[in-house]
Design a protein around this motif. Sequence first.
Motif, PDB file in Angstrom:
ATOM      1  N   TYR A   1       6.099   7.556  20.838  1.00 12.46           N
ATOM      2  CA  TYR A   1       5.299   8.309  21.799  1.00 12.46           C
ATOM      3  C   TYR A   1       3.794   7.725  21.951  1.00 12.46           C
ATOM      4  O   TYR A   1       3.464   6.958  20.934  1.00 12.46           O
ATOM      5  CB  TYR A   1       5.238   9.880  21.398  1.00 12.46           C
ATOM      6  N   ASP A  61      14.924  22.932  18.314  1.00 13.67           N
ATOM      7  CA  ASP A  61      14.533  21.979  17.389  1.00 13.67           C
ATOM      8  C   ASP A  61      14.977  22.130  16.064  1.00 13.67           C
ATOM      9  O   ASP A  61      14.729  21.537  15.129  1.00 13.67           O
ATOM     10  CB  ASP A  61      12.863  21.822  17.255  1.00 13.67           C
ATOM     11  N   ASN A  66       5.554  22.227  16.510  1.00 19.46           N
ATOM     12  CA  ASN A  66       5.394  20.798  16.412  1.00 19.46           C
ATOM     13  C   ASN A  66       6.111  20.117  17.815  1.00 19.46           C
ATOM     14  O   ASN A  66       5.602  19.088  18.246  1.00 19.46           O
ATOM     15  CB  ASN A  66       5.965  20.322  15.232  1.00 19.46           C
ATOM     16  N   ASN A  67       7.137  20.724  18.000  1.00 21.95           N
ATOM     17  CA  ASN A  67       8.196  20.278  19.160  1.00 21.95           C
ATOM     18  C   ASN A  67       8.520  21.394  20.178  1.00 21.95           C
ATOM     19  O   ASN A  67       8.919  22.518  19.453  1.00 21.95           O
ATOM     20  CB  ASN A  67       9.173  19.508  18.659  1.00 21.95           C
ATOM     21  N   GLU A 102       3.634  12.793  27.348  1.00 20.60           N
ATOM     22  CA  GLU A 102       5.031  12.683  27.526  1.00 20.60           C
ATOM     23  C   GLU A 102       5.222  11.772  29.104  1.00 20.60           C
ATOM     24  O   GLU A 102       6.153  11.382  29.595  1.00 20.60           O
ATOM     25  CB  GLU A 102       6.003  13.886  27.437  1.00 20.60           C
ATOM     26  N   TYR A 112       6.846  16.362  21.639  1.00 26.45           N
ATOM     27  CA  TYR A 112       5.902  16.356  20.747  1.00 26.45           C
ATOM     28  C   TYR A 112       4.723  16.820  20.861  1.00 26.45           C
ATOM     29  O   TYR A 112       4.033  16.400  21.720  1.00 26.45           O
ATOM     30  CB  TYR A 112       5.805  15.118  20.099  1.00 26.45           C
ATOM     31  N   CYS A 113       3.904  17.660  20.070  1.00 24.99           N
ATOM     32  CA  CYS A 113       2.997  18.399  20.163  1.00 24.99           C
ATOM     33  C   CYS A 113       1.481  17.498  20.443  1.00 24.99           C
ATOM     34  O   CYS A 113       0.632  17.937  21.317  1.00 24.99           O
ATOM     35  CB  CYS A 113       2.600  19.383  19.148  1.00 24.99           C
ATOM     36  N   SER A 122       9.931  11.487  22.328  1.00 29.00           N
ATOM     37  CA  SER A 122       9.231  12.236  21.446  1.00 29.00           C
ATOM     38  C   SER A 122       9.074  11.671  20.133  1.00 29.00           C
ATOM     39  O   SER A 122       8.399  12.126  19.271  1.00 29.00           O
ATOM     40  CB  SER A 122       9.797  13.782  21.241  1.00 29.00           C
ATOM     41  N   GLN A 141      12.535  16.538  24.724  1.00 28.55           N
ATOM     42  CA  GLN A 141      11.717  17.342  23.718  1.00 28.55           C
ATOM     43  C   GLN A 141      10.549  16.536  23.741  1.00 28.55           C
ATOM     44  O   GLN A 141      10.489  15.368  24.077  1.00 28.55           O
ATOM     45  CB  GLN A 141      12.351  17.002  22.225  1.00 28.55           C
TER      46      GLN A 141
END
Length: 549
Positions: free
Chosen positions: A131, A385, A101-102, A121, A116-117, A128, A114
């Motif tokens: 976003y 994470d 996920n991260n 970014e 996020y999927c 994250s 970090q």
Amino acid sequence: MFKKVLAALILTSAAPVIAQQAPAPAPSASAPRLIVAIAVDQFSADLFSEYRPYYTGGLKRLSEGALFPRGYQSHAATETCPGHSTILTGSRPSRTGIIANNWFDLKASRTDKQVYCAEDESQPGTSSGNYAASSIHLRVPTLGDRMKAANPSTRSVSIAGKDRAAIMLGGARADHVWWLGPKGYVSYPGVPVPPLVQQVNRAYEQRLAQANPGFELPAQCVAKDFPVSVGNGKTVGTGRFQREAGDARAFRVSPEQDAMTLAFAMAAIQSMSLGQQAQTDIISIGLSATDYIGHSYGTEGTESCIQVDRLDRELGVFFDHLDRMGIDYAVVLTADHGGHDLPERHRQNAMPMEQRVDPALMPRALSQEVATRTGISGKTLIYGDGPSGDLYFDPSLSPAERARVEAAALALLRAHPQVETVFTRAQIAAAPSPSGPPESWSLLQEARASFDPERSGDLLLLLKPRITPIANPGTGYVATHGSPWDTDRRVPILFWRKGIRAFEQPLGVETADIMPTLAALIHLPVPKDQIDGRCLDLIAGEGSSCPDQ
């Protein structure tokens, strides 16, 4: 609830409420006109099997098709984003690029390292946690993407309770991608809200404005109706999903959410005439309530029991409505991962060895202990994470410092009684891509299926079975998933189409097998070297639905 929400939507008008494209020449008569791909978040094989005798609706129908009760999200990182990325791509996370996920990009220019999927970014001012949603991290096409490449008239729609579910199922070329936000269904930044979605959101507002007195307790749930204390005064196990008017969080953590998503999906099918033109269309539906409920209450209380019962009912109504429309459709239903109940209830039910994770394994605590052991101070040495999964070393470390940090971290982790194993990125990278039955893979093979050289960490920490990676449940979630163990890896895979001859295959298959199986149904060629999965034959007895078998 599905019927009530659907009735509240305006499903017919003189003009379409979502734009349509011109029809194309008809495919082969044997190809279904609509693919309905359903992912039920955290619907483990265990959960599916536990309530199988009680199904009377949609899950009963699907159980009477081609049933693979021992499907596998075969990789190690059994989280929502990686799991959804496998379902309609035919590929494992090592190929999709969605390893978790991260993950961390410690060389990123922004302060928040970090990633996020489902974010972009590179967008200025984002983080994250705040976003701009995007599909850029998904490196391979989905079935819908491939269908549109072969025939641009194909309509591909993806609707879910979570952004990462909708995005990973829909892919880069979907016509419409929508997920439930705090105030209704939303899409990518800058995407206009068409009339249908406005109508859906008004129906959501109307439903949210009404209190929910709760759901009745089905007979199969009565034995589960006892309280379990998880600390800090928090008790779970006896809920009925009572909700005050306007409580959006309670709506999300409730069967109400899935009913709303299914009603939206049906409205989209009707509005766009999906499956009713010359080409084959696809709609992907991410049902997220089971996951929110599993995290918040565990998988074995009245809450989860009611949710599965309501899911079965709502799916039944959904399929009945499709039948009345006369659409030739094929369905696949699976899950992005499984789940594990909270240890407090397990300890009451014959599993005294169940534990919560030692806070010393949290990345911050681990980094501080490694700093003490190595004498390297003034910086965060290790990022992660959570208390399992990928760990990343500070890239500013010199080669000598890095070697000391790795040696200290390995020694500390391998000596910890809750740690099963720790792999270095060199170990994982050197391992060949796994093959063979997924139930027989080693932990290293599972780790390799989750490995991406650009995004994976320097170490991969795997906890022992029956260790819940939530140290303090009293302030948030009480149960979770994400482990390499079968409780989290095993998911049902169910195919159904009108007239299918029912059969059950108990041997292990992968969720990566779903896409090539559906592609074969619609006669869409997919080069084998571009995917990890294989076509599953859906014809019982003689003959095969797979062209090369």
